[in-house]
Design a protein around this motif. Sequence first.
Motif, mmCIF file in Angstrom:
data_model
loop_
_atom_site.group_PDB
_atom_site.id
_atom_site.type_symbol
_atom_site.label_atom_id
_atom_site.label_comp_id
_atom_site.label_asym_id
_atom_site.label_seq_id
_atom_site.Cartn_x
_atom_site.Cartn_y
_atom_site.Cartn_z
ATOM 1 N N CYS A 23 0.938 -1.181 -0.027
ATOM 2 C CA CYS A 23 -0.002 0.064 -0.122
ATOM 3 C C CYS A 23 0.966 1.264 -0.119
ATOM 4 C CB CYS A 23 -0.775 -0.032 1.068
ATOM 5 S SG CYS A 23 -2.177 1.321 1.047
ATOM 6 N N ASN A 24 0.430 2.271 -0.610
ATOM 7 C CA ASN A 24 1.234 3.553 -0.866
ATOM 8 C C ASN A 24 0.748 4.684 0.177
ATOM 9 O OD1 ASN A 24 -1.129 3.634 -2.432
ATOM 10 N ND2 ASN A 24 -0.282 5.041 -3.808
ATOM 11 N N PHE A 25 -0.324 4.505 1.089
ATOM 12 C CA PHE A 25 -0.699 5.039 2.036
ATOM 13 C C PHE A 25 -0.123 4.705 3.293
ATOM 14 C CE2 PHE A 25 -4.642 7.745 0.141
ATOM 15 C CZ PHE A 25 -3.818 8.036 -0.998
ATOM 16 N N LYS A 26 -0.072 5.713 4.392
ATOM 17 C CA LYS A 26 0.133 5.411 5.542
ATOM 18 C C LYS A 26 -0.899 5.784 6.857
ATOM 19 C CE LYS A 26 3.908 8.258 5.025
ATOM 20 N NZ LYS A 26 3.841 8.177 3.542
ATOM 21 N N CYS A 27 -2.093 5.053 6.675
ATOM 22 C CA CYS A 27 -3.221 5.187 7.530
ATOM 23 C C CYS A 27 -2.887 5.121 8.715
ATOM 24 C CB CYS A 27 -4.253 4.542 6.897
ATOM 25 S SG CYS A 27 -4.983 5.115 5.303
ATOM 26 N N SER A 28 -3.160 5.696 9.691
ATOM 27 C CA SER A 28 -2.759 5.411 11.218
ATOM 28 C C SER A 28 -3.244 4.535 11.646
ATOM 29 C CB SER A 28 -3.045 6.748 11.833
ATOM 30 O OG SER A 28 -4.655 7.195 11.733
ATOM 31 N N TYR A 29 -4.484 4.012 11.242
ATOM 32 C CA TYR A 29 -5.067 2.812 11.924
ATOM 33 C C TYR A 29 -4.692 1.345 11.258
ATOM 34 C CZ TYR A 29 -8.169 3.726 7.992
ATOM 35 O OH TYR A 29 -8.650 3.972 6.695
ATOM 36 N N THR A 96 -11.868 -2.642 -3.520
ATOM 37 C CA THR A 96 -11.765 -1.501 -2.559
ATOM 38 C C THR A 96 -10.362 -0.804 -2.849
ATOM 39 O OG1 THR A 96 -13.081 -2.707 -0.959
ATOM 40 C CG2 THR A 96 -11.529 -0.740 -0.102
ATOM 41 N N THR A 97 -10.684 0.613 -2.821
ATOM 42 C CA THR A 97 -9.169 1.022 -3.089
ATOM 43 C C THR A 97 -8.971 2.589 -2.485
ATOM 44 O OG1 THR A 97 -8.125 2.469 -5.185
ATOM 45 C CG2 THR A 97 -10.297 2.322 -5.053
ATOM 46 N N ASN A 98 -7.809 3.004 -2.682
ATOM 47 C CA ASN A 98 -7.394 4.319 -1.771
ATOM 48 C C ASN A 98 -7.856 5.494 -2.688
ATOM 49 O OD1 ASN A 98 -5.227 4.526 -3.234
ATOM 50 N ND2 ASN A 98 -3.912 3.760 -1.457
ATOM 51 N N GLY A 99 -8.118 5.031 -4.135
ATOM 52 C CA GLY A 99 -8.465 6.028 -4.881
ATOM 53 C C GLY A 99 -7.326 6.751 -5.675
ATOM 54 N N TYR A 100 -5.858 6.369 -5.130
ATOM 55 C CA TYR A 100 -5.045 7.108 -5.858
ATOM 56 C C TYR A 100 -4.777 7.111 -7.511
ATOM 57 C CZ TYR A 100 0.117 8.058 -6.213
ATOM 58 O OH TYR A 100 1.078 8.491 -6.917
ATOM 59 N N ARG A 101 -5.267 5.934 -7.998
ATOM 60 C CA ARG A 101 -5.258 5.609 -9.423
ATOM 61 C C ARG A 101 -6.632 5.859 -10.021
ATOM 62 N NH1 ARG A 101 -2.593 0.578 -11.229
ATOM 63 N NH2 ARG A 101 -2.707 1.701 -13.228
ATOM 64 N N LEU A 102 -7.583 6.261 -9.466
ATOM 65 C CA LEU A 102 -8.974 6.066 -9.723
ATOM 66 C C LEU A 102 -9.316 7.004 -11.007
ATOM 67 C CD1 LEU A 102 -11.588 4.710 -9.588
ATOM 68 C CD2 LEU A 102 -12.152 6.090 -7.671
ATOM 69 N N GLU A 103 -8.722 8.349 -10.723
ATOM 70 C CA GLU A 103 -9.071 9.316 -11.792
ATOM 71 C C GLU A 103 -8.770 8.894 -13.255
ATOM 72 O OE1 GLU A 103 -8.482 14.166 -12.658
ATOM 73 O OE2 GLU A 103 -7.259 13.176 -10.991
ATOM 74 N N GLN A 104 -7.647 8.217 -13.531
ATOM 75 C CA GLN A 104 -7.028 7.960 -14.662
ATOM 76 C C GLN A 104 -7.712 6.733 -15.044
ATOM 77 O OE1 GLN A 104 -4.942 9.153 -12.004
ATOM 78 N NE2 GLN A 104 -4.340 11.152 -12.652
ATOM 79 N N ASN A 105 -8.088 5.844 -14.442
ATOM 80 C CA ASN A 105 -8.199 4.481 -14.713
ATOM 81 C C ASN A 105 -9.634 4.051 -14.516
ATOM 82 O OD1 ASN A 105 -5.429 3.193 -15.458
ATOM 83 N ND2 ASN A 105 -5.007 4.512 -13.263
#
Length: 326
Positions: A23-29, A96-105
């Motif tokens: 994963c490329n995010f660092k969610c605190s939970y 389920t996604t963090n949406g990072y690549r969603l706009e382009q894909n």
Amino acid sequence: MSQLQDGLGRKFHYLRMSVTDVCNFKCSYCLPDGYHPQGKPKFLSLDEIEHLVAAFAAVGTRKIRITGGEPTLRRDFTDIVRLVAANDKIGTLATTTNGYRLEQNAREWYDAGLRRINVSVDSLDPRMFYRITGENKFDTVMRGVDAALEAGFERVKINSVLLKGLNDKDLPRFLHWIKHTPIDLRFIELMETGLGRDYFNAHHLAGGAIKARLLAEGWQYQTPAPDDGPAQNFSHPDYQGRIGLIMPYAKNFCASCNRLRVSAKGKLHLCLFTEAGIDLRDLLQTRAQQGELIERLHAQLQHKQATHMLHQGLTGVTQHLASIGG
């Protein structure tokens, strides 16, 4: 072939299939220190995924959610979507996604066969979004949500983990957003994992208070469809969007369990908070192994427990949600 069923009579037609731990995010939970690989990861190949999907489809699986980590980080994510969608026994394909690549894909994934998408948005305040996720990507993610709506997905859901002292004041913003936007907003209670007991104690917020507020404001409970997840869903005649509450600490939460999980390295998990995974990978090498694989699935389901042990503080092998796919 007979449908997957455990010793309590629960039937399983929903598979959450992880395709990567990365994963490329660092969610605190979940991954507050970011993703750290242990050696070179060897995630399921396309052929192994195809064999896995075929076996589960043969025993009644009708819904598959592609999970991670962040599943869209796999370069062959579109190929995975296309492969699963090609199985005509799978009626619902989601991710389920963090949406990072969603706009382009978004359009590409829809054209490949993806029909439902959950996007994690833990706050509508960009500053709080950054504080929770560790990434200054709020605008990117929100443009991705718009792209998903424009692409025509039959259902776009927003996942938001309830966090006391962080995003617990965001409900009015979320309600304003869904008044004229046809999305499903799901609030998920924070669950304790092996790495997060202190965090859990500081930030756990029960969904019951939100449920009471919704009912008081005219929201109406909706009877779940057979392939729905564990959310309690609510609708309101004045709102285009819906609200769902996932409350794993609520009474009888596990009674309607209908999903199984397979990790990105091919282990079957009977529960998100199980003590160990059952290796399936040795039976994913050829289509000829399908019969033996199905036998193993049926046998292991007889060991599935009636409920998780979260109330006793037993979180099993789950050190963080990215390790199994949530």
